[in-house]
Write an enzyme that holds these catalytic residues in place. Structure first.
Site, PDB file in Angstrom:
ATOM      1  N   GLY A  54      44.582  24.289 -22.222  1.00 57.66           N
ATOM      2  CA  GLY A  54      44.007  25.377 -21.436  1.00 57.66           C
ATOM      3  C   GLY A  54      44.188  25.092 -19.968  1.00 57.66           C
ATOM      4  N   CYS A  81      46.229  18.338 -25.064  1.00 54.80           N
ATOM      5  CA  CYS A  81      46.134  18.508 -23.613  1.00 54.80           C
ATOM      6  C   CYS A  81      44.670  18.668 -23.173  1.00 54.80           C
ATOM      7  CB  CYS A  81      47.016  19.676 -23.186  1.00 54.80           C
ATOM      8  SG  CYS A  81      47.335  19.713 -21.428  1.00 54.80           S
ATOM      9  N   TYR A  82      44.266  19.848 -22.728  1.00 56.73           N
ATOM     10  CA  TYR A  82      42.851  20.037 -22.357  1.00 56.73           C
ATOM     11  C   TYR A  82      41.940  19.658 -23.528  1.00 56.73           C
ATOM     12  CZ  TYR A  82      38.520  22.353 -20.944  1.00 56.73           C
ATOM     13  OH  TYR A  82      37.230  22.619 -20.624  1.00 56.73           O
ATOM     14  N   HIS A 168      52.475  18.509 -25.497  1.00 57.16           N
ATOM     15  CA  HIS A 168      52.367  19.691 -26.364  1.00 57.16           C
ATOM     16  C   HIS A 168      53.300  19.578 -27.566  1.00 57.16           C
ATOM     17  CE1 HIS A 168      49.771  22.219 -23.835  1.00 57.16           C
ATOM     18  NE2 HIS A 168      50.285  21.477 -22.854  1.00 57.16           N
ATOM     19  N   GLU A 170      53.481  21.481 -30.000  1.00 58.03           N
ATOM     20  CA  GLU A 170      53.779  22.790 -30.582  1.00 58.03           C
ATOM     21  C   GLU A 170      55.020  23.453 -30.000  1.00 58.03           C
ATOM     22  OE1 GLU A 170      51.380  21.942 -28.570  1.00 58.03           O
ATOM     23  OE2 GLU A 170      50.707  23.535 -27.245  1.00 58.03           O
ATOM     24  N   SER A 221      60.462  52.046 -31.642  1.00 57.66           N
ATOM     25  CA  SER A 221      61.479  51.909 -30.594  1.00 57.66           C
ATOM     26  C   SER A 221      62.846  51.626 -31.193  1.00 57.66           C
ATOM     27  CB  SER A 221      61.101  50.741 -29.679  1.00 57.66           C
ATOM     28  OG  SER A 221      61.248  49.525 -30.398  1.00 57.66           O
ATOM     29  N   VAL A 224      62.985  45.399 -33.762  1.00 58.71           N
ATOM     30  CA  VAL A 224      62.518  44.747 -34.995  1.00 58.71           C
ATOM     31  C   VAL A 224      61.014  44.974 -35.191  1.00 58.71           C
ATOM     32  CG1 VAL A 224      62.462  42.568 -36.260  1.00 58.71           C
ATOM     33  CG2 VAL A 224      64.127  42.888 -34.432  1.00 58.71           C
ATOM     34  N   ASP A 225      60.232  44.749 -34.140  1.00 57.56           N
ATOM     35  CA  ASP A 225      58.773  44.747 -34.303  1.00 57.56           C
ATOM     36  C   ASP A 225      58.247  46.106 -34.759  1.00 57.56           C
ATOM     37  OD1 ASP A 225      59.245  42.332 -33.133  1.00 57.56           O
ATOM     38  OD2 ASP A 225      58.485  42.913 -31.165  1.00 57.56           O
ATOM     39  N   LYS A 365      58.177  36.479 -33.245  1.00 56.55           N
ATOM     40  CA  LYS A 365      59.355  37.280 -33.593  1.00 56.55           C
ATOM     41  C   LYS A 365      59.998  36.846 -34.916  1.00 56.55           C
ATOM     42  CE  LYS A 365      61.495  40.047 -31.078  1.00 56.55           C
ATOM     43  NZ  LYS A 365      60.909  41.359 -30.835  1.00 56.55           N
TER      44      LYS A 365
END
Ligand code: XMP
Length: 509
Positions: A54, A81-82, A168, A170, A221, A224-225, A365
Protein backbone atom coordinates in the site's frame (compact mmCIF):
# COMPACT_ATOMS: atom_id res chain seq x y z
CA UNK A 1 -15.63 -22.87 -1.21
CA UNK A 2 -13.46 -25.33 0.73
CA UNK A 3 -10.11 -23.68 0.10
CA UNK A 4 -10.07 -19.93 0.34
CA UNK A 5 -7.30 -17.35 0.68
CA UNK A 6 -8.26 -14.00 2.15
CA UNK A 7 -6.40 -11.02 0.74
CA UNK A 8 -6.49 -7.95 2.93
CA UNK A 9 -6.28 -4.76 0.91
CA UNK A 10 -4.06 -1.95 2.16
CA UNK A 11 -4.40 0.06 -1.05
CA UNK A 12 -1.57 -1.22 -3.25
CA UNK A 13 -1.72 -1.10 -7.04
CA UNK A 14 -1.13 -4.86 -7.30
CA UNK A 15 -3.75 -6.18 -4.92
CA UNK A 16 -5.97 -7.95 -7.40
CA UNK A 17 -2.83 -9.23 -9.07
CA UNK A 18 -2.12 -11.13 -5.86
CA UNK A 19 -5.64 -12.58 -6.03
CA UNK A 20 -5.02 -13.58 -9.59
CA UNK A 21 -1.67 -15.24 -8.79
CA UNK A 22 -3.53 -17.28 -6.18
CA UNK A 23 -6.23 -18.18 -8.72
CA UNK A 24 -3.51 -19.25 -11.15
CA UNK A 25 -2.66 -21.96 -8.62
CA UNK A 26 -6.34 -22.98 -8.73
CA UNK A 27 -7.08 -21.66 -5.27
CA UNK A 28 -10.08 -19.39 -4.74
CA UNK A 29 -9.31 -15.97 -3.24
CA UNK A 30 -11.24 -12.94 -2.13
CA UNK A 31 -9.96 -9.38 -1.64
CA UNK A 32 -11.43 -7.55 1.36
CA UNK A 33 -10.70 -4.07 2.74
CA UNK A 34 -8.39 -3.83 5.76
CA UNK A 35 -11.42 -2.78 7.85
CA UNK A 36 -12.84 -6.34 7.67
CA UNK A 37 -13.94 -7.47 11.14
CA UNK A 38 -12.45 -10.43 12.96
CA UNK A 39 -15.94 -12.04 13.04
CA UNK A 40 -16.19 -11.80 9.26
CA UNK A 41 -12.72 -13.33 8.87
CA UNK A 42 -13.75 -16.23 11.09
CA UNK A 43 -16.92 -16.67 9.05
CA UNK A 44 -14.92 -16.74 5.78
CA UNK A 45 -12.68 -19.37 7.37
CA UNK A 46 -9.68 -18.87 5.05
CA UNK A 47 -6.79 -21.32 4.88
CA UNK A 48 -4.37 -18.41 4.59
CA UNK A 49 -4.24 -14.62 4.66
CA UNK A 50 -2.18 -12.26 2.53
CA UNK A 51 -1.61 -8.63 3.52
CA UNK A 52 -1.10 -6.49 0.40
CA UNK A 53 1.26 -3.57 -0.12
CA UNK A 54 0.00 0.00 0.00
CA UNK A 55 1.11 3.60 -0.52
CA UNK A 56 0.99 4.61 3.18
CA UNK A 57 3.72 4.60 5.79
CA UNK A 58 2.76 2.93 9.07
CA UNK A 59 3.80 6.16 10.78
CA UNK A 60 1.16 8.27 8.97
CA UNK A 61 -1.74 9.44 11.07
CA UNK A 62 -4.43 7.50 9.18
CA UNK A 63 -2.25 4.61 8.10
CA UNK A 64 -4.46 1.56 7.41
CA UNK A 65 -4.29 -1.24 9.97
CA UNK A 66 -6.31 -4.35 10.73
CA UNK A 67 -7.68 -6.03 13.82
CA UNK A 68 -4.63 -7.35 15.68
CA UNK A 69 -6.61 -10.45 16.75
CA UNK A 70 -5.91 -11.67 13.25
CA UNK A 71 -2.52 -12.86 14.56
CA UNK A 72 -4.24 -15.09 17.10
CA UNK A 73 -6.36 -17.11 14.67
CA UNK A 74 -3.68 -19.73 13.95
CA UNK A 75 -3.94 -19.00 10.21
CA UNK A 76 -0.76 -18.59 8.08
CA UNK A 77 -0.16 -14.96 7.01
CA UNK A 78 2.05 -13.55 4.25
CA UNK A 79 2.71 -9.79 4.41
CA UNK A 80 3.86 -8.08 1.24
CA UNK A 81 5.69 -4.71 1.36
CA UNK A 82 3.47 -2.48 3.54
CA UNK A 83 1.84 -5.72 4.76
CA UNK A 84 5.23 -6.94 6.01
CA UNK A 85 5.94 -3.60 7.73
CA UNK A 86 2.54 -3.66 9.39
CA UNK A 87 3.14 -7.19 10.65
CA UNK A 88 6.58 -6.23 11.96
CA UNK A 89 5.29 -3.11 13.68
CA UNK A 90 2.31 -4.88 15.25
CA UNK A 91 4.32 -7.82 16.55
CA UNK A 92 7.09 -5.78 18.17
CA UNK A 93 9.67 -5.25 15.41
CA UNK A 94 10.96 -1.84 14.34
CA UNK A 95 10.14 -0.15 11.05
CA UNK A 96 12.19 2.83 9.88
CA UNK A 97 12.07 5.31 7.04
CA UNK A 98 14.98 5.23 4.58
CA UNK A 99 16.40 8.50 3.24
CA UNK A 100 15.88 7.31 -0.29
CA UNK A 101 13.16 5.26 -1.91
CA UNK A 102 14.34 1.87 -3.22
CA UNK A 103 12.61 1.27 -6.52
CA UNK A 104 13.06 -1.18 -9.38
CA UNK A 105 14.36 -4.65 -10.03
CA UNK A 106 16.98 -5.56 -7.38
CA UNK A 107 19.18 -8.56 -6.59
CA UNK A 108 17.72 -10.21 -3.51
CA UNK A 109 19.57 -12.85 -1.46
CA UNK A 110 17.04 -15.53 -0.50
CA UNK A 111 17.41 -18.15 2.19
CA UNK A 112 16.29 -21.11 0.13
CA UNK A 113 16.05 -23.28 3.23
CA UNK A 114 12.92 -21.32 4.04
CA UNK A 115 9.71 -23.06 2.92
CA UNK A 116 8.67 -19.79 1.26
CA UNK A 117 11.60 -19.81 -1.17
CA UNK A 118 11.81 -23.50 -1.99
CA UNK A 119 12.76 -24.14 -5.61
CA UNK A 120 14.22 -20.63 -6.13
CA UNK A 121 17.86 -19.62 -6.63
CA UNK A 122 19.74 -17.90 -3.76
CA UNK A 123 20.05 -14.78 -5.82
CA UNK A 124 16.76 -13.65 -7.32
CA UNK A 125 15.73 -10.51 -9.19
CA UNK A 126 12.76 -8.96 -7.39
CA UNK A 127 10.74 -5.76 -7.78
CA UNK A 128 11.25 -3.51 -4.77
CA UNK A 129 9.20 -0.35 -4.29
CA UNK A 130 9.45 1.10 -0.78
CA UNK A 131 10.82 3.82 1.46
CA UNK A 132 10.09 2.33 4.90
CA UNK A 133 11.87 -0.89 5.87
CA UNK A 134 11.98 -3.39 8.72
CA UNK A 135 15.00 -2.50 10.83
CA UNK A 136 14.70 -5.13 13.56
CA UNK A 137 12.78 -8.37 13.74
CA UNK A 138 9.84 -9.08 16.06
CA UNK A 139 10.64 -11.87 18.53
CA UNK A 140 10.24 -15.37 17.12
CA UNK A 141 11.10 -14.18 13.59
CA UNK A 142 14.19 -14.80 11.53
CA UNK A 143 15.54 -13.08 8.44
CA UNK A 144 15.04 -14.99 5.17
CA UNK A 145 15.93 -12.36 2.52
CA UNK A 146 18.09 -9.26 2.12
CA UNK A 147 19.34 -6.77 -0.49
CA UNK A 148 22.33 -4.45 -0.55
CA UNK A 149 20.23 -1.60 0.84
CA UNK A 150 17.61 -3.50 2.82
CA UNK A 151 19.02 -5.90 5.36
CA UNK A 152 15.65 -7.49 6.18
CA UNK A 153 13.87 -7.97 2.85
CA UNK A 154 12.05 -11.07 4.09
CA UNK A 155 11.27 -12.68 7.44
CA UNK A 156 9.56 -15.73 8.87
CA UNK A 157 8.13 -17.05 12.09
CA UNK A 158 7.94 -20.71 11.18
CA UNK A 159 6.14 -21.87 14.31
CA UNK A 160 3.23 -19.53 13.56
CA UNK A 161 3.54 -19.66 9.74
CA UNK A 162 3.88 -15.87 9.49
CA UNK A 163 5.97 -14.65 6.55
CA UNK A 164 6.84 -11.22 5.15
CA UNK A 165 8.56 -10.00 1.98
CA UNK A 166 9.55 -6.43 1.25
CA UNK A 167 9.48 -7.07 -2.52
CA UNK A 168 6.47 -7.89 -4.72
CA UNK A 169 6.27 -11.60 -5.61
CA UNK A 170 2.99 -10.98 -7.51
CA UNK A 171 4.47 -8.98 -10.43
CA UNK A 172 6.26 -10.44 -13.41
CA UNK A 173 9.19 -8.15 -12.72
CA UNK A 174 10.01 -10.51 -9.82
CA UNK A 175 11.59 -13.65 -11.23
CA UNK A 176 9.67 -16.80 -10.23
CA UNK A 177 7.36 -14.79 -7.97
CA UNK A 178 4.62 -17.30 -8.75
CA UNK A 179 6.70 -19.98 -6.97
CA UNK A 180 6.75 -17.87 -3.82
CA UNK A 181 2.95 -17.61 -3.94
CA UNK A 182 2.70 -21.33 -4.61
CA UNK A 183 5.01 -22.10 -1.67
CA UNK A 184 2.83 -19.95 0.58
CA UNK A 185 -0.26 -21.85 -0.60
CA UNK A 186 1.54 -25.11 0.25
CA UNK A 187 2.27 -23.68 3.70
CA UNK A 188 -1.50 -23.05 3.96
CA UNK A 189 -2.13 -26.70 2.94
CA UNK A 190 -4.13 -25.70 -0.17
CA UNK A 191 -4.53 -28.34 -2.87
CA UNK A 192 -5.75 -26.28 -5.87
CA UNK A 193 -9.39 -27.18 -6.45
CA UNK A 194 -10.69 -24.03 -8.22
CA UNK A 195 -10.99 -23.57 -12.06
CA UNK A 196 -12.22 -20.94 -14.58
CA UNK A 197 -15.23 -22.99 -15.77
CA UNK A 198 -16.46 -22.71 -12.20
CA UNK A 199 -16.32 -18.91 -12.53
CA UNK A 200 -18.36 -18.99 -15.74
CA UNK A 201 -21.10 -21.21 -14.31
CA UNK A 202 -21.20 -19.19 -11.09
CA UNK A 203 -21.57 -15.87 -12.97
CA UNK A 204 -24.30 -17.16 -15.32
CA UNK A 205 -26.25 -18.43 -12.30
CA UNK A 206 -25.77 -15.15 -10.39
CA UNK A 207 -26.82 -13.05 -13.41
CA UNK A 208 -29.92 -15.20 -13.99
CA UNK A 209 -31.00 -14.78 -10.38
CA UNK A 210 -30.31 -11.06 -10.30
CA UNK A 211 -31.88 -10.03 -13.62
CA UNK A 212 -34.80 -12.46 -13.85
CA UNK A 213 -37.15 -11.18 -16.59
CA UNK A 214 -35.89 -7.60 -16.60
CA UNK A 215 -34.35 -5.94 -19.64
CA UNK A 216 -30.61 -5.38 -19.97
CA UNK A 217 -28.45 -3.24 -22.24
CA UNK A 218 -24.87 -4.26 -22.84
CA UNK A 219 -22.25 -1.75 -23.93
CA UNK A 220 -20.44 -3.67 -26.66
CA UNK A 221 -17.19 -2.37 -28.14
CA UNK A 222 -16.19 -5.48 -30.05
CA UNK A 223 -13.21 -5.92 -27.74
CA UNK A 224 -12.59 -9.05 -25.72
CA UNK A 225 -14.00 -7.78 -22.41
CA UNK A 226 -17.35 -6.49 -23.58
CA UNK A 227 -17.80 -9.45 -25.96
CA UNK A 228 -17.23 -11.90 -23.11
CA UNK A 229 -19.57 -9.89 -20.84
CA UNK A 230 -22.24 -9.89 -23.61
CA UNK A 231 -21.89 -13.65 -24.11
CA UNK A 232 -22.23 -14.34 -20.38
CA UNK A 233 -25.39 -12.23 -20.40
CA UNK A 234 -26.72 -13.90 -23.54
CA UNK A 235 -26.33 -17.26 -21.80
CA UNK A 236 -28.00 -15.94 -18.64
CA UNK A 237 -30.94 -13.88 -19.97
CA UNK A 238 -31.21 -14.58 -23.73
CA UNK A 239 -33.61 -12.28 -25.59
CA UNK A 240 -33.84 -9.77 -22.73
CA UNK A 241 -30.39 -8.59 -23.70
CA UNK A 242 -29.74 -5.84 -26.26
CA UNK A 243 -26.16 -5.03 -27.21
CA UNK A 244 -25.38 -1.48 -28.20
CA UNK A 245 -22.28 -0.66 -30.17
CA UNK A 246 -21.46 3.06 -30.15
CA UNK A 247 -19.31 4.36 -32.98
CA UNK A 248 -17.88 7.48 -31.34
CA UNK A 249 -15.66 8.33 -34.28
CA UNK A 250 -12.58 7.42 -32.23
CA UNK A 251 -12.27 3.89 -33.53
CA UNK A 252 -9.40 2.46 -35.56
CA UNK A 253 -9.51 2.30 -39.34
CA UNK A 254 -12.28 -0.13 -40.52
CA UNK A 255 -13.12 -1.08 -36.93
CA UNK A 256 -16.81 -0.15 -36.93
CA UNK A 257 -17.42 -2.34 -39.98
CA UNK A 258 -15.46 -5.23 -38.45
CA UNK A 259 -17.43 -5.14 -35.18
CA UNK A 260 -20.72 -4.99 -37.05
CA UNK A 261 -19.71 -8.00 -39.13
CA UNK A 262 -18.87 -9.91 -35.96
CA UNK A 263 -22.15 -9.34 -34.11
CA UNK A 264 -24.90 -8.27 -36.46
CA UNK A 265 -25.62 -11.85 -37.56
CA UNK A 266 -25.41 -13.60 -34.19
CA UNK A 267 -28.78 -15.18 -33.48
CA UNK A 268 -28.39 -14.97 -29.68
CA UNK A 269 -27.69 -11.22 -29.60
CA UNK A 270 -29.95 -8.22 -30.40
CA UNK A 271 -27.40 -5.86 -31.88
CA UNK A 272 -27.80 -2.10 -32.45
CA UNK A 273 -25.12 0.17 -33.90
CA UNK A 274 -25.30 3.88 -33.08
CA UNK A 275 -23.47 6.52 -35.06
CA UNK A 276 -22.53 9.10 -32.41
CA UNK A 277 -19.44 10.59 -34.08
CA UNK A 278 -20.71 14.11 -34.22
CA UNK A 279 -21.80 14.42 -30.61
CA UNK A 280 -18.56 12.95 -29.23
CA UNK A 281 -16.27 15.08 -31.40
CA UNK A 282 -18.26 18.19 -30.63
CA UNK A 283 -17.90 17.66 -26.88
CA UNK A 284 -14.18 16.96 -27.24
CA UNK A 285 -13.46 20.11 -29.25
CA UNK A 286 -10.55 22.07 -27.71
CA UNK A 287 -10.21 19.64 -24.80
CA UNK A 288 -6.52 19.08 -24.07
CA UNK A 289 -6.45 17.52 -20.61
CA UNK A 290 -6.35 13.66 -20.55
CA UNK A 291 -8.54 13.18 -17.48
CA UNK A 292 -11.15 15.60 -18.82
CA UNK A 293 -11.23 13.75 -22.14
CA UNK A 294 -11.81 10.49 -20.30
CA UNK A 295 -14.61 11.94 -18.15
CA UNK A 296 -16.37 13.49 -21.16
CA UNK A 297 -16.24 10.20 -23.04
CA UNK A 298 -17.43 8.22 -19.99
CA UNK A 299 -20.39 10.55 -19.60
CA UNK A 300 -21.28 10.65 -23.32
CA UNK A 301 -21.33 6.84 -23.46
CA UNK A 302 -23.85 6.74 -20.62
CA UNK A 303 -26.02 9.44 -22.20
CA UNK A 304 -26.13 7.52 -25.49
CA UNK A 305 -27.10 4.32 -23.68
CA UNK A 306 -29.81 6.13 -21.69
CA UNK A 307 -31.16 7.49 -24.95
CA UNK A 308 -31.34 4.01 -26.48
CA UNK A 309 -32.85 2.53 -23.32
CA UNK A 310 -35.71 5.02 -23.47
CA UNK A 311 -36.56 3.73 -26.96
CA UNK A 312 -36.61 0.07 -25.87
CA UNK A 313 -38.91 0.64 -22.87
CA UNK A 314 -38.01 0.07 -19.25
CA UNK A 315 -34.41 -1.09 -19.02
CA UNK A 316 -33.11 -1.69 -15.50
CA UNK A 317 -29.55 -2.75 -16.05
CA UNK A 318 -26.56 -1.62 -18.05
CA UNK A 319 -23.80 -4.19 -18.43
CA UNK A 320 -20.19 -3.18 -18.97
CA UNK A 321 -17.13 -5.29 -19.68
CA UNK A 322 -15.07 -3.53 -17.00
CA UNK A 323 -12.07 -5.58 -15.89
CA UNK A 324 -9.86 -5.25 -12.87
CA UNK A 325 -7.05 -3.07 -14.26
CA UNK A 326 -9.73 -0.51 -15.30
CA UNK A 327 -10.94 -0.44 -11.71
CA UNK A 328 -7.62 -0.23 -9.94
CA UNK A 329 -6.10 2.44 -12.18
CA UNK A 330 -9.19 4.57 -11.73
CA UNK A 331 -8.37 4.66 -8.01
CA UNK A 332 -10.16 2.06 -5.92
CA UNK A 333 -10.35 2.32 -2.15
CA UNK A 334 -7.04 3.66 -0.94
CA UNK A 335 -5.08 3.28 -4.18
CA UNK A 336 -4.08 6.34 -6.23
CA UNK A 337 -5.87 7.44 -9.41
CA UNK A 338 -3.56 6.67 -12.33
CA UNK A 339 -6.15 7.39 -15.02
CA UNK A 340 -9.93 7.32 -15.03
CA UNK A 341 -10.93 4.45 -17.25
CA UNK A 342 -13.96 5.58 -19.21
CA UNK A 343 -16.18 2.89 -17.70
CA UNK A 344 -15.16 3.42 -14.06
CA UNK A 345 -13.70 6.74 -12.92
CA UNK A 346 -15.07 8.40 -16.07
CA UNK A 347 -18.70 7.63 -15.19
CA UNK A 348 -21.00 10.57 -14.43
CA UNK A 349 -22.46 10.93 -10.92
CA UNK A 350 -26.01 10.43 -12.07
CA UNK A 351 -26.89 7.42 -14.20
CA UNK A 352 -30.39 6.65 -15.36
CA UNK A 353 -30.18 2.88 -14.75
CA UNK A 354 -31.11 0.95 -11.63
CA UNK A 355 -27.67 -0.61 -11.64
CA UNK A 356 -24.54 -1.08 -13.68
CA UNK A 357 -23.52 -4.73 -13.76
CA UNK A 358 -19.87 -5.64 -14.31
CA UNK A 359 -19.48 -9.41 -14.26
CA UNK A 360 -15.74 -9.33 -15.09
CA UNK A 361 -14.73 -6.67 -12.61
CA UNK A 362 -12.40 -8.94 -10.62
CA UNK A 363 -10.64 -10.54 -13.58
CA UNK A 364 -7.54 -9.76 -15.59
CA UNK A 365 -7.41 -9.76 -19.36
CA UNK A 366 -6.01 -13.26 -19.79
CA UNK A 367 -8.55 -14.66 -17.33
CA UNK A 368 -11.29 -12.95 -19.36
CA UNK A 369 -9.90 -14.67 -22.45
CA UNK A 370 -10.18 -18.02 -20.62
CA UNK A 371 -13.82 -17.30 -19.77
CA UNK A 372 -14.35 -16.38 -23.45
CA UNK A 373 -13.02 -19.79 -24.48
CA UNK A 374 -15.32 -21.47 -21.93
CA UNK A 375 -18.20 -19.61 -23.62
CA UNK A 376 -17.15 -20.91 -27.05
CA UNK A 377 -16.11 -17.55 -28.56
CA UNK A 378 -13.86 -17.71 -31.62
CA UNK A 379 -10.09 -17.57 -31.20
CA UNK A 380 -9.96 -14.45 -33.40
CA UNK A 381 -12.27 -12.62 -31.04
CA UNK A 382 -10.78 -13.97 -27.81
CA UNK A 383 -7.22 -13.11 -28.87
CA UNK A 384 -7.95 -9.56 -30.13
CA UNK A 385 -5.54 -7.04 -28.70
CA UNK A 386 -7.23 -4.67 -26.25
CA UNK A 387 -8.54 -1.35 -27.47
CA UNK A 388 -9.54 1.20 -24.82
CA UNK A 389 -13.10 2.54 -24.65
CA UNK A 390 -11.98 6.17 -25.16
CA UNK A 391 -10.30 4.93 -28.33
CA UNK A 392 -7.99 7.16 -30.32
CA UNK A 393 -8.87 10.12 -28.07
CA UNK A 394 -6.22 8.94 -25.60
CA UNK A 395 -3.74 8.24 -28.39
CA UNK A 396 -3.81 11.82 -29.67
CA UNK A 397 -1.93 13.98 -27.22
CA UNK A 398 -3.80 17.24 -26.71
CA UNK A 399 -6.91 18.31 -28.60
CA UNK A 400 -8.67 16.13 -31.14
CA UNK A 401 -9.52 17.16 -34.70
CA UNK A 402 -10.75 15.19 -37.72
CA UNK A 403 -7.40 15.85 -39.42
CA UNK A 404 -5.44 14.38 -36.51
CA UNK A 405 -7.79 11.42 -36.29
CA UNK A 406 -7.26 10.62 -39.96
CA UNK A 407 -3.48 10.88 -39.65
CA UNK A 408 -3.48 8.56 -36.65
CA UNK A 409 -5.87 6.02 -38.20
CA UNK A 410 -3.64 5.67 -41.27
CA UNK A 411 -0.37 5.46 -39.34
CA UNK A 412 -1.84 2.96 -36.86
CA UNK A 413 -3.20 0.81 -39.69
CA UNK A 414 0.25 0.58 -41.30
CA UNK A 415 1.93 -0.33 -38.00
CA UNK A 416 -0.62 -3.04 -37.22
CA UNK A 417 -0.42 -4.42 -40.77
CA UNK A 418 3.39 -4.72 -40.66
CA UNK A 419 3.41 -6.30 -37.19
CA UNK A 420 1.02 -8.94 -38.52
CA UNK A 421 2.91 -9.36 -41.81
CA UNK A 422 6.06 -10.12 -39.86
CA UNK A 423 4.29 -12.61 -37.57
CA UNK A 424 5.02 -10.51 -34.49
CA UNK A 425 1.38 -10.19 -33.41
CA UNK A 426 1.54 -13.56 -31.57
CA UNK A 427 4.04 -12.26 -29.01
CA UNK A 428 3.19 -8.58 -28.75
CA UNK A 429 0.15 -8.11 -26.58
CA UNK A 430 -0.71 -4.53 -27.54
CA UNK A 431 0.67 -2.39 -30.35
CA UNK A 432 -0.53 0.89 -31.75
CA UNK A 433 0.48 4.32 -33.01
CA UNK A 434 0.13 7.57 -31.11
CA UNK A 435 -0.07 11.07 -32.55
CA UNK A 436 2.17 13.21 -30.40
CA UNK A 437 1.53 16.89 -30.15
CA UNK A 438 5.03 17.52 -31.39
CA UNK A 439 5.79 19.11 -34.74
CA UNK A 440 9.38 19.15 -35.90
CA UNK A 441 11.48 20.11 -38.89
CA UNK A 442 12.25 17.59 -41.59
CA UNK A 443 13.35 17.51 -45.20
CA UNK A 444 11.46 15.76 -47.97
CA UNK A 445 12.13 16.08 -51.71
CA UNK A 446 14.64 18.90 -51.10
CA UNK A 447 12.08 20.94 -49.19
CA UNK A 448 11.71 21.78 -45.56
CA UNK A 449 8.76 20.19 -43.74
CA UNK A 450 7.28 21.05 -40.38
CA UNK A 451 5.05 18.11 -39.49
CA UNK A 452 3.81 15.74 -36.82
CA UNK A 453 5.73 13.02 -34.97
CA UNK A 454 4.12 9.60 -34.69
CA UNK A 455 5.13 7.45 -31.73
CA UNK A 456 4.89 3.67 -31.98
CA UNK A 457 4.04 1.70 -28.84
CA UNK A 458 4.26 -2.08 -28.48
CA UNK A 459 4.26 -4.00 -25.21
CA UNK A 460 4.49 -7.54 -23.91
CA UNK A 461 2.46 -8.36 -20.83
CA UNK A 462 -0.04 -10.87 -19.59
CA UNK A 463 -1.94 -8.76 -17.10
CA UNK A 464 -1.55 -5.17 -18.45
CA UNK A 465 -0.63 -4.00 -14.93
CA UNK A 466 3.07 -4.18 -15.70
CA UNK A 467 4.46 -4.43 -19.21
CA UNK A 468 7.79 -4.53 -21.02
CA UNK A 469 8.31 -2.63 -24.25
CA UNK A 470 8.64 -5.06 -27.11
CA UNK A 471 12.06 -5.51 -28.73
CA UNK A 472 10.80 -5.22 -32.30
CA UNK A 473 13.64 -5.85 -34.80
CA UNK A 474 15.09 -2.66 -36.29
CA UNK A 475 14.40 -3.79 -39.86
CA UNK A 476 10.67 -4.06 -39.09
CA UNK A 477 10.67 -0.64 -37.41
CA UNK A 478 12.45 0.74 -40.46
CA UNK A 479 9.78 -0.62 -42.83
CA UNK A 480 7.01 0.83 -40.64
CA UNK A 481 8.73 4.20 -40.38
CA UNK A 482 9.34 4.45 -44.14
CA UNK A 483 5.78 3.49 -44.94
CA UNK A 484 4.28 5.97 -42.47
CA UNK A 485 6.27 9.00 -43.64
CA UNK A 486 5.68 8.08 -47.28
CA UNK A 487 2.01 7.11 -47.11
CA UNK A 488 0.61 9.41 -44.41
CA UNK A 489 0.49 13.13 -45.16
CA UNK A 490 1.68 15.59 -42.49
CA UNK A 491 4.01 13.13 -40.70
CA UNK A 492 7.78 13.57 -41.06
CA UNK A 493 9.12 11.70 -38.03
CA UNK A 494 8.45 8.33 -36.35
CA UNK A 495 9.78 7.39 -32.90
CA UNK A 496 9.60 4.13 -30.95
CA UNK A 497 8.66 4.18 -27.27
CA UNK A 498 11.24 2.20 -25.27
CA UNK A 499 9.65 2.62 -21.83
CA UNK A 500 8.11 -0.18 -19.81
CA UNK A 501 5.18 0.04 -17.37
CA UNK A 502 5.96 1.15 -14.76
CA UNK A 503 7.17 3.89 -14.95
CA UNK A 504 5.16 4.69 -18.12
CA UNK A 505 1.61 3.47 -18.70
CA UNK A 506 0.69 1.59 -21.86
CA UNK A 507 -1.52 4.32 -23.31
CA UNK A 508 -0.09 7.84 -23.52
CA UNK A 509 -3.02 9.58 -21.83
P1 XMP B 1 -2.62 1.82 -19.15
O1 XMP B 1 -2.51 2.93 -20.15
O2 XMP B 1 -3.41 2.18 -17.96
O3 XMP B 1 -3.47 0.68 -19.89
O4 XMP B 1 -1.31 1.19 -18.82
C1 XMP B 1 -3.69 -0.62 -19.38
C2 XMP B 1 -4.67 -1.31 -20.31
O5 XMP B 1 -5.96 -0.70 -20.17
C3 XMP B 1 -6.41 -0.17 -21.41
N1 XMP B 1 -7.11 1.09 -21.09
C4 XMP B 1 -8.46 1.22 -21.09
N2 XMP B 1 -9.43 0.36 -21.41
N3 XMP B 1 -11.05 2.04 -20.98
C5 XMP B 1 -10.72 0.78 -21.39
O6 XMP B 1 -11.62 0.03 -21.76
C6 XMP B 1 -10.13 2.97 -20.63
O7 XMP B 1 -10.47 4.10 -20.27
C7 XMP B 1 -8.76 2.54 -20.70
N4 XMP B 1 -7.57 3.16 -20.45
C8 XMP B 1 -6.58 2.25 -20.70
C9 XMP B 1 -5.15 0.03 -22.24
O8 XMP B 1 -5.45 0.00 -23.63
C10 XMP B 1 -4.31 -1.15 -21.78
O9 XMP B 1 -4.69 -2.34 -22.43
Amino acid sequence: MEEKILIIDFGGQYNQLIARRVREQNVYSEVHPHTITIEKIKELNPKGIIFTGGPASIYEKDAPTCDTKIFELGIPILGICYGMQLMANTLGGVVKKALKREYGQMDVELDTNSKLFQGLENNNICLMSHTDYVDSLPSGFQKIASTKNCKIAGFANTSKNFYGVQFHPEVNHTLNGHLIIKNFLDICSCHGLWKMDYFKDLKVKELKEKIGNKKVLCALSGGVDSSVAASLLAEAVGANLTCIFVDHGLLRKNEAEEVEAMFANRSDVNFIKIDAKERFLKRLENVFEPELKRKIIGEEFIRVFENEASKIGKVDYLVQGTIYPDVIESGLGKSSVIKSHHNVGGLPDHVDFKEIIEPLRDLFKDEVRKVGRELGLSNDLVNRQPFPGPGLAIRIIGDITEEKLNILKDADFIFREEIKNHGLDKNINQYFAVLTNLKSVGVMGDSRTYDYTIALRAVETDDFMTANFSKIPYDVLEIVSKRIVNEVANVNRVVYDITSKPPATIEFE
